[in-house]
Design a protein around this motif. Structure first.
Motif, mmCIF file in Angstrom:
data_model
loop_
_atom_site.group_PDB
_atom_site.id
_atom_site.type_symbol
_atom_site.label_atom_id
_atom_site.label_comp_id
_atom_site.label_asym_id
_atom_site.label_seq_id
_atom_site.Cartn_x
_atom_site.Cartn_y
_atom_site.Cartn_z
ATOM 1 N N ALA A 232 0.830 -1.208 0.000
ATOM 2 C CA ALA A 232 0.000 0.000 0.000
ATOM 3 C C ALA A 232 0.859 1.250 0.000
ATOM 4 C CB ALA A 232 -0.923 -0.021 1.220
ATOM 5 N N VAL A 233 1.979 1.202 0.733
ATOM 6 C CA VAL A 233 2.896 2.358 0.740
ATOM 7 C C VAL A 233 3.487 2.562 -0.647
ATOM 8 C CG1 VAL A 233 5.068 3.224 1.690
ATOM 9 C CG2 VAL A 233 3.413 2.090 3.193
ATOM 10 N N ILE A 234 3.882 1.450 -1.308
ATOM 11 C CA ILE A 234 4.439 1.561 -2.658
ATOM 12 C C ILE A 234 3.408 2.142 -3.617
ATOM 13 C CG2 ILE A 234 5.310 0.226 -4.608
ATOM 14 C CD1 ILE A 234 6.544 -1.715 -2.601
ATOM 15 N N ALA A 235 2.146 1.649 -3.528
ATOM 16 C CA ALA A 235 1.109 2.127 -4.435
ATOM 17 C C ALA A 235 0.833 3.609 -4.223
ATOM 18 C CB ALA A 235 -0.166 1.312 -4.231
ATOM 19 N N LYS A 256 4.743 3.544 -13.692
ATOM 20 C CA LYS A 256 3.563 2.748 -14.042
ATOM 21 C C LYS A 256 3.846 1.256 -13.904
ATOM 22 C CE LYS A 256 1.355 6.047 -17.179
ATOM 23 N NZ LYS A 256 0.911 6.293 -18.583
ATOM 24 N N ARG A 257 5.074 0.872 -14.272
ATOM 25 C CA ARG A 257 5.430 -0.543 -14.117
ATOM 26 C C ARG A 257 5.446 -0.949 -12.640
ATOM 27 N NH1 ARG A 257 10.685 -2.059 -17.447
ATOM 28 N NH2 ARG A 257 10.114 -4.052 -16.472
ATOM 29 N N ILE A 258 5.981 -0.026 -11.816
ATOM 30 C CA ILE A 258 5.989 -0.302 -10.374
ATOM 31 C C ILE A 258 4.562 -0.398 -9.842
ATOM 32 C CG2 ILE A 258 6.627 0.627 -8.120
ATOM 33 C CD1 ILE A 258 9.069 1.902 -9.453
ATOM 34 N N GLU A 259 3.683 0.484 -10.324
ATOM 35 C CA GLU A 259 2.290 0.466 -9.887
ATOM 36 C C GLU A 259 1.607 -0.832 -10.301
ATOM 37 O OE1 GLU A 259 -1.715 3.245 -10.235
ATOM 38 O OE2 GLU A 259 -0.103 3.425 -11.702
ATOM 39 N N ARG A 260 1.843 -1.284 -11.549
ATOM 40 C CA ARG A 260 1.235 -2.533 -12.006
ATOM 41 C C ARG A 260 1.764 -3.731 -11.211
ATOM 42 N NH1 ARG A 260 1.808 -0.107 -17.276
ATOM 43 N NH2 ARG A 260 3.815 -1.177 -17.528
ATOM 44 N N ALA A 261 3.074 -3.731 -10.970
ATOM 45 C CA ALA A 261 3.643 -4.842 -10.195
ATOM 46 C C ALA A 261 3.082 -4.857 -8.778
ATOM 47 C CB ALA A 261 5.173 -4.720 -10.163
ATOM 48 N N SER A 262 2.898 -3.690 -8.184
ATOM 49 C CA SER A 262 2.322 -3.617 -6.831
ATOM 50 C C SER A 262 0.883 -4.126 -6.823
ATOM 51 C CB SER A 262 2.391 -2.174 -6.324
ATOM 52 O OG SER A 262 1.726 -2.045 -5.094
ATOM 53 N N ARG A 263 0.113 -3.741 -7.850
ATOM 54 C CA ARG A 263 -1.269 -4.201 -7.923
ATOM 55 C C ARG A 263 -1.340 -5.711 -8.134
ATOM 56 N NH1 ARG A 263 -2.689 -1.311 -11.790
ATOM 57 N NH2 ARG A 263 -2.778 -2.847 -13.485
ATOM 58 N N GLN A 264 -0.458 -6.231 -8.988
ATOM 59 C CA GLN A 264 -0.440 -7.679 -9.210
ATOM 60 C C GLN A 264 -0.058 -8.432 -7.939
ATOM 61 O OE1 GLN A 264 2.158 -8.417 -12.512
ATOM 62 N NE2 GLN A 264 0.807 -7.457 -14.022
ATOM 63 N N ALA A 265 0.895 -7.891 -7.188
ATOM 64 C CA ALA A 265 1.287 -8.542 -5.938
ATOM 65 C C ALA A 265 0.138 -8.537 -4.941
ATOM 66 C CB ALA A 265 2.513 -7.851 -5.354
ATOM 67 N N ALA A 295 -9.267 -9.006 -18.709
ATOM 68 C CA ALA A 295 -8.298 -9.485 -19.702
ATOM 69 C C ALA A 295 -7.540 -8.324 -20.327
ATOM 70 C CB ALA A 295 -9.014 -10.297 -20.777
ATOM 71 N N ALA A 296 -8.246 -7.226 -20.616
ATOM 72 C CA ALA A 296 -7.574 -6.057 -21.184
ATOM 73 C C ALA A 296 -6.549 -5.492 -20.210
ATOM 74 C CB ALA A 296 -8.612 -4.997 -21.552
ATOM 75 N N ASP A 297 -6.889 -5.402 -18.924
ATOM 76 C CA ASP A 297 -5.939 -4.906 -17.925
ATOM 77 C C ASP A 297 -4.719 -5.806 -17.824
ATOM 78 O OD1 ASP A 297 -7.681 -2.852 -17.416
ATOM 79 O OD2 ASP A 297 -8.564 -3.786 -15.632
ATOM 80 N N VAL A 298 -4.950 -7.129 -17.862
ATOM 81 C CA VAL A 298 -3.829 -8.063 -17.773
ATOM 82 C C VAL A 298 -2.926 -7.927 -18.995
ATOM 83 C CG1 VAL A 298 -3.215 -10.512 -17.740
ATOM 84 C CG2 VAL A 298 -5.063 -9.671 -16.286
ATOM 85 N N ILE A 299 -3.519 -7.775 -20.172
ATOM 86 C CA ILE A 299 -2.716 -7.630 -21.391
ATOM 87 C C ILE A 299 -1.837 -6.385 -21.299
ATOM 88 C CG2 ILE A 299 -2.859 -7.126 -23.857
ATOM 89 C CD1 ILE A 299 -5.293 -8.962 -23.983
ATOM 90 N N GLU A 300 -2.392 -5.295 -20.800
ATOM 91 C CA GLU A 300 -1.604 -4.058 -20.654
ATOM 92 C C GLU A 300 -0.471 -4.247 -19.653
ATOM 93 O OE1 GLU A 300 -1.696 -1.307 -22.429
ATOM 94 O OE2 GLU A 300 -3.220 -2.306 -23.653
ATOM 95 N N SER A 301 -0.729 -4.983 -18.597
ATOM 96 C CA SER A 301 0.320 -5.195 -17.602
ATOM 97 C C SER A 301 1.414 -6.125 -18.116
ATOM 98 C CB SER A 301 -0.291 -5.780 -16.325
ATOM 99 O OG SER A 301 -0.763 -7.097 -16.535
ATOM 100 N N GLN A 302 1.108 -6.943 -19.114
ATOM 101 C CA GLN A 302 2.081 -7.883 -19.656
ATOM 102 C C GLN A 302 2.826 -7.353 -20.882
ATOM 103 O OE1 GLN A 302 2.889 -10.965 -18.298
ATOM 104 N NE2 GLN A 302 1.594 -10.263 -16.605
#
Length: 427
Positions: A232-235, A256-265, A295-302
């Motif tokens: 939560a602190v990272i986000a 944005k990559r850090i935000e996506r990785a934090s959300r995925q975690a 699925a669209a969100d996952v594709i963007e994160s990948q």
């Protein structure tokens, strides 16, 4: 006070008494039937023979009293021709004879022949009444066998119900505990025998299992809480940094990559927590989750994985599909499937199709062998060409999540070209 006798002792005693009683009853019945039939046979034969002798004496008063049960004849070698033709050439011995009497009825008798001193003696004994007695005996024994069979069945059912009643009570209490959702002590309800010992062992096992489940639950809650706090602190920090006006495009992309990785975690932690509790949870506020949107969100994160590869990622939503599950659960499942497709595809297309109550991820990678399709969902199993990354847990987690929500996940090779198709059918 319940009996402290062992279950084994009760079983042995019950069947010993049953066998003893059955044997005694059968012996008494056999003796009774034999005596009864034999007495009836002798009485019937004697009565019939004496009645017949009196009738013959009354009709032919000048002749001596004759018996039809036993008759005797005596001839010499010169007068043997007077004997019945079937008797004349018989040697010494006893023979079974069958013929027809004067009234046309079949007659069965024993014939004894003795040739001595120039004389030939014949003695007949009517055995037809004995055959009648044998038939009566066989009929009586069949009736006794049927009676004892039914009696054995009834006694066996009663004994089995009586002896195994504690085991049935134990099973009933276990089923009641499962319905109630909690375990209560069992041993106090049973005697100090084998069933009581089993109940005591089940109590100990339930106590150990409950303690282990509590420890796992506390551990999962603690880990979830401790991991969510830094995430939560990272986000929040990345969100604040993205609002800075002096950020370069390169730094903004990295944030944005850090935000996506934090959300995925965070989503992965929530999914793993649900798996550890075997808890099926729906989306918040009674809403449903749109599969195409996740699925669209996952594709963007990948997409960062696609850099440097000649790969195109396509999303085809043929018709809307919604599921009653949190978006985080569906996101974890699709992240593994889509991420694997991108990972194993060196060039070509990764296509995600949504429709008809399912989602399919179709790639143009090296494909899989049909015999390996099911094995890939086992823990620690990795596909060919996986390289040095990964522990082979992604698809196993996907399978467990799908089983938790009643979905069906599978993989199969493409029939038209190289590649594999991963699909989730929503139940």
């Amino acid at each position: 006070m319940q009996s402290r006798r062992k279950l084994r002792f009760r079983l042995v005693l019950s069947f010993a008494l049953f066998g003893f009683g059955l044997s005694v009853l059968f012996a008494v019945a056999s003796l009774y039937v034999r005596a009864k039939v034999e007495d009836q046979l002798v009485v019937s034969a004697l009565q019939h023979d004496i009645d017949q002798a009196v009738e013959n004496k009354h009709e032919h008063f000048d002749q001596p009293l004759q018996s039809e049960l036993i008759s005797a004849w005596l001839w010499s070698d010169r007068t043997i021709y007077k004997a019945p033709l079937a008797w004349q050439n018989l040697a010494n011995g006893v023979y079974d004879m069958h013929d027809v009497d004067q009234d046309g009825r079949q007659r069965h008798y024993k014939l004894a022949v003795a040739r001595k001193y120039g004389l030939i003696a014949f003695l007949t004994y009517d055995v037809s009444r004995e055959e009648l007695g044998k038939r009566q005996l066989v009929t009586s024994l069949i009736a006794v066998v049927l009676l004892f069979s039914l009696l054995s069945l009834a006694i066996g059912l009663w004994l089995s119900r009586k002896v195994l009643k504690p085991v049935s009570q134990l099973a009933t209490r276990l089923r009641d505990f499962r319905k109630a959702g909690k375990a209560e002590p069992l041993a106090q309800h049973f005697a100090d025998d084998e069933v009581g010992e089993l109940a005591h062992a089940l109590d100990e096992y339930a106590a150990r299992l409950t303690a282990m489940v509590e420890r796992d639950r506390e551990f999962n809650s603690d880990v979830s809480h401790e991991l969510r706090t830094p995430l939560a602190v990272i986000a929040s920090t990345t969100e604040l940094l993205q609002g800075s006006p002096d950020l370069t495009d390169k730094l903004r992309e990295r944030l944005k990559r850090i935000e996506r990785a934090s959300r995925q975690a965070t989503e992965l932690i929530e999914a793993l927590l649900l798996l550890s509790r075997a808890e099926r949870r729906g989306p918040t506020r009674g809403e449903t989750t749109e599969v195409a949107r996740v699925a669209a969100d996952v594709i963007e994160s990948q997409r960062p994985q696609v850099r440097g590869k000649p790969i195109e990622i396509e999303l085809a939503a043929r018709e809307p599909v919604s599921v009653n599950a949190p978006a985080s659960v569906l996101s974890v499942a699709l992240t593994n499937l889509i991420g694997n497709a991108i990972k194993y595809t060196l060039e070509g297309t990764v296509r995600v199709e949504v429709g008809k109550g399912r989602i399919e991820v179709i790639d143009t990678g090296p494909g899989i062998k049909p015999e390996d399709a099911e094995r890939l969902f086992q823990r620690g199993v990795r596909g060919e060409g996986a390289g040095g990354s990964g522990a082979g847990l992604g698809l196993a987690i996907v399978r467990r999540l799908c089983e938790l929500y009643g979905w069906e996940v599978s993989m199969r090779p493409r029939a038209d070209t190289n590649g594999a198709i991963a699909s989730i059918v929503f139940g």
